[in-house]
Design a protein around this motif. Structure first.
Motif, PDB file in Angstrom:
ATOM      1  N   UNK A  11       0.833  -1.199   0.000  1.00 17.48           N
ATOM      2  CA  UNK A  11       0.000   0.000   0.000  1.00 17.48           C
ATOM      3  C   UNK A  11       0.870   1.253   0.000  1.00 17.48           C
ATOM      4  N   UNK A  12       1.916   1.255   0.837  1.00 20.62           N
ATOM      5  CA  UNK A  12       2.813   2.401   0.897  1.00 20.62           C
ATOM      6  C   UNK A  12       3.572   2.590  -0.415  1.00 20.62           C
ATOM      7  N   UNK A  13       3.869   1.480  -1.084  1.00 22.44           N
ATOM      8  CA  UNK A  13       4.520   1.575  -2.398  1.00 22.44           C
ATOM      9  C   UNK A  13       3.605   2.282  -3.392  1.00 22.44           C
ATOM     10  N   UNK A  14       2.328   1.918  -3.374  1.00 25.28           N
ATOM     11  CA  UNK A  14       1.358   2.584  -4.242  1.00 25.28           C
ATOM     12  C   UNK A  14       1.253   4.068  -3.896  1.00 25.28           C
ATOM     13  N   UNK A  15       1.266   4.398  -2.595  1.00 25.67           N
ATOM     14  CA  UNK A  15       1.215   5.796  -2.164  1.00 25.67           C
ATOM     15  C   UNK A  15       2.448   6.562  -2.628  1.00 25.67           C
ATOM     16  N   UNK A  16       3.609   5.914  -2.557  1.00 20.56           N
ATOM     17  CA  UNK A  16       4.850   6.563  -2.998  1.00 20.56           C
ATOM     18  C   UNK A  16       4.801   6.849  -4.497  1.00 20.56           C
ATOM     19  N   UNK A  17       4.308   5.894  -5.269  1.00 23.71           N
ATOM     20  CA  UNK A  17       4.193   6.095  -6.720  1.00 23.71           C
ATOM     21  C   UNK A  17       3.198   7.203  -7.045  1.00 23.71           C
ATOM     22  N   UNK A  18       2.081   7.232  -6.312  1.00 19.21           N
ATOM     23  CA  UNK A  18       1.071   8.266  -6.550  1.00 19.21           C
ATOM     24  C   UNK A  18       1.554   9.644  -6.096  1.00 19.21           C
ATOM     25  N   UNK A  69      -3.842  13.945   8.735  1.00 18.19           N
ATOM     26  CA  UNK A  69      -2.499  14.492   8.880  1.00 18.19           C
ATOM     27  C   UNK A  69      -1.450  13.397   8.774  1.00 18.19           C
ATOM     28  N   UNK A  70      -1.717  12.254   9.399  1.00 17.85           N
ATOM     29  CA  UNK A  70      -0.770  11.144   9.356  1.00 17.85           C
ATOM     30  C   UNK A  70      -0.509  10.698   7.920  1.00 17.85           C
ATOM     31  N   UNK A  71      -1.587  10.487   7.138  1.00 19.31           N
ATOM     32  CA  UNK A  71      -1.430  10.033   5.759  1.00 19.31           C
ATOM     33  C   UNK A  71      -0.772  11.096   4.891  1.00 19.31           C
ATOM     34  N   UNK A  72      -1.162  12.363   5.064  1.00 17.29           N
ATOM     35  CA  UNK A  72      -0.585  13.440   4.258  1.00 17.29           C
ATOM     36  C   UNK A  72       0.906  13.595   4.548  1.00 17.29           C
ATOM     37  N   UNK A  73       1.274  13.593   5.824  1.00 16.54           N
ATOM     38  CA  UNK A  73       2.689  13.696   6.191  1.00 16.54           C
ATOM     39  C   UNK A  73       3.477  12.502   5.644  1.00 16.54           C
ATOM     40  N   UNK A  74       2.897  11.305   5.776  1.00 10.80           N
ATOM     41  CA  UNK A  74       3.614  10.102   5.340  1.00 10.80           C
ATOM     42  C   UNK A  74       3.765  10.101   3.812  1.00 10.80           C
ATOM     43  N   UNK A  75       2.698  10.504   3.100  1.00 10.43           N
ATOM     44  CA  UNK A  75       2.769  10.566   1.639  1.00 10.43           C
ATOM     45  C   UNK A  75       3.836  11.560   1.196  1.00 10.43           C
ATOM     46  N   UNK A  76       3.908  12.706   1.884  1.00  7.31           N
ATOM     47  CA  UNK A  76       4.933  13.693   1.545  1.00  7.31           C
ATOM     48  C   UNK A  76       6.325  13.143   1.857  1.00  7.31           C
ATOM     49  N   UNK A 131      22.649  11.039   4.954  1.00  9.15           N
ATOM     50  CA  UNK A 131      23.853  11.223   4.156  1.00  9.15           C
ATOM     51  C   UNK A 131      24.971  11.913   4.933  1.00  9.15           C
ATOM     52  N   UNK A 132      24.698  12.245   6.201  1.00  8.71           N
ATOM     53  CA  UNK A 132      25.725  12.871   7.018  1.00  8.71           C
ATOM     54  C   UNK A 132      25.937  14.346   6.705  1.00  8.71           C
ATOM     55  N   UNK A 133      25.252  14.893   5.696  1.00  3.67           N
ATOM     56  CA  UNK A 133      25.475  16.268   5.265  1.00  3.67           C
ATOM     57  C   UNK A 133      24.609  17.264   6.030  1.00  3.67           C
ATOM     58  N   UNK A 134      23.440  16.861   6.426  1.00  2.00           N
ATOM     59  CA  UNK A 134      22.533  17.776   7.119  1.00  2.00           C
ATOM     60  C   UNK A 134      21.900  17.094   8.307  1.00  2.00           C
ATOM     61  N   UNK A 135      21.490  17.896   9.275  1.00  2.15           N
ATOM     62  CA  UNK A 135      20.944  17.291  10.492  1.00  2.15           C
ATOM     63  C   UNK A 135      19.505  16.842  10.323  1.00  2.15           C
ATOM     64  N   UNK A 136      18.726  17.601   9.561  1.00  2.00           N
ATOM     65  CA  UNK A 136      17.327  17.243   9.374  1.00  2.00           C
ATOM     66  C   UNK A 136      16.973  17.290   7.891  1.00  2.00           C
ATOM     67  N   UNK A 137      16.055  16.441   7.487  1.00  4.00           N
ATOM     68  CA  UNK A 137      15.508  16.515   6.132  1.00  4.00           C
ATOM     69  C   UNK A 137      14.015  16.774   6.248  1.00  4.00           C
ATOM     70  N   UNK A 138      13.461  17.497   5.283  1.00  5.78           N
ATOM     71  CA  UNK A 138      12.029  17.820   5.331  1.00  5.78           C
ATOM     72  C   UNK A 138      11.201  16.544   5.298  1.00  5.78           C
ATOM     73  N   UNK A 139      11.600  15.602   4.434  1.00  6.01           N
ATOM     74  CA  UNK A 139      10.884  14.332   4.358  1.00  6.01           C
ATOM     75  C   UNK A 139      10.930  13.569   5.669  1.00  6.01           C
ATOM     76  N   UNK A 140      12.091  13.585   6.322  1.00  5.28           N
ATOM     77  CA  UNK A 140      12.232  12.885   7.599  1.00  5.28           C
ATOM     78  C   UNK A 140      11.365  13.486   8.686  1.00  5.28           C
ATOM     79  N   UNK A 141      11.329  14.817   8.744  1.00  4.87           N
ATOM     80  CA  UNK A 141      10.485  15.494   9.730  1.00  4.87           C
ATOM     81  C   UNK A 141       9.007  15.204   9.465  1.00  4.87           C
ATOM     82  N   UNK A 142       8.632  15.114   8.175  1.00  2.54           N
ATOM     83  CA  UNK A 142       7.244  14.801   7.826  1.00  2.54           C
ATOM     84  C   UNK A 142       6.856  13.410   8.329  1.00  2.54           C
TER      85      UNK A 142
END
Length: 280
Positions: A11-18, A69-76, A131-142
């Motif tokens: 299901x998450x794979x389908x969400x990632x593709x969409x 919110x959970x689904x929107x954040x996870x999809x992002x 990647x060790x380059x930055x402390x936070x990523x927007x996707x990770x925070x989402x």
């Protein structure tokens, strides 16, 4: 539980593709809209429509908002991260549930479990800088925000389960999320491509089967025995990442995942021992 985790990974794979072609809030709406007919049919098969209006409306509305919110954040997050990275961060949810149970349910959590929660959060910080380059990523925070919404929602389920049927909780969650997410997505709605209809069908079927399987798992088995199998999601995530996107998790992701899973397994084991000591 293994079947449920596999279905949710698909299901998450389908969400990632969409999510590559549609706004995150629209993907959340599609997730709810696609599963709603199956959920409605399931309630009819179970004869569960009796008393469906006698519910705690305020709690259900809150849970639906959290679900959107959970689904929107996870999809992002899936738009920015691999499945393995997203799952590694989301694994902090059990620790968050334990921490929030103190605030909302007045449960007692001893020092050892607070330490395990802290260790799990350190694991999240490791994954958030893959990647060790930055402390936070927007996707990770989402994804972290998604895990927090999931944890609060789990607390509402514990409260609602005292008075409301599980079938009613699933139905109203899907219906309210479908209405709410669709209304929020309407201004920027992107027309569905015919080629994406199979993905939409896959989203509906895998989400529905996964929900039935996880409900059956926790009904038939002890939560402390069943819950650890949720971590098999990382294996599916790694496999699907490699199969579809030819990517593999790096050292930071694997190290962070190991820390988070280790703390989660400790919490589950500690909870089992606590229950057994109270009910020998």
């Amino acid at each position: 539980m293994l079947l449920a985790v596999l279905m949710f990974a698909m299901m998450d794979t389908a969400m990632k593709l969409l999510s590559a072609r549609y706004p995150a809030i629209q993907v959340a709406a599609l997730r709810s809209l696609s599963s709603l007919p199956l959920v409605a049919a399931y309630l009819g098969w179970r004869g569960a429509y009796t008393g469906i209006l006698r519910i705690r409306w305020g709690m259900h509305v809150l849970r639906a908002l959290l679900g959107i919110l959970m689904l929107a954040f996870f999809a992002y997050g899936l738009k920015k991260l691999s499945l393995a990275e997203a799952y590694s961060i989301f694994f902090i949810a059990p620790a968050l549930i334990t921490a929030l149970s103190v605030l909302f349910l007045k449960e007692r959590v001893d020092l050892a479990r607070w330490v395990a929660i802290g260790v799990g959060l350190c694991g999240v910080l490791v994954v958030l800088r893959p990647d060790g380059a930055g402390f936070l990523t927007i996707g990770g925070v989402a994804v972290l925000g998604s895990a927090l919404c999931y944890a609060v929602s789990a607390i509402t389920v514990r409260i609602l389960s005292r008075t409301d049927r599980s079938e009613h909780m699933v139905f109203w969650l899907m219906l309210m999320m479908a209405i709410g997410a669709s209304a929020m997505a309407a201004p920027d709605w992107v027309g569905m491509r015919t080629a994406d209809i199979p993905l939409l069908c896959g989203l509906a079927v895998t989400g529905f089967i996964g929900q039935l399987a996880i409900t059956e798992a926790f009904t038939k088995g002890e939560a402390s025995s069943v819950a650890p199998f949720e971590y098999s999601a990382l294996a599916w995530g790694v496999g699907l990442d490699w199969l579809l996107w030819k990517t593999l998790p790096d050292g930071y992701t694997l190290l962070g995942a190991a820390i988070i899973i280790g703390s989660g397994l400790y919490l589950i084991r500690h909870e089992k021992q606590h229950v057994e000591s109270e009910h020998p």
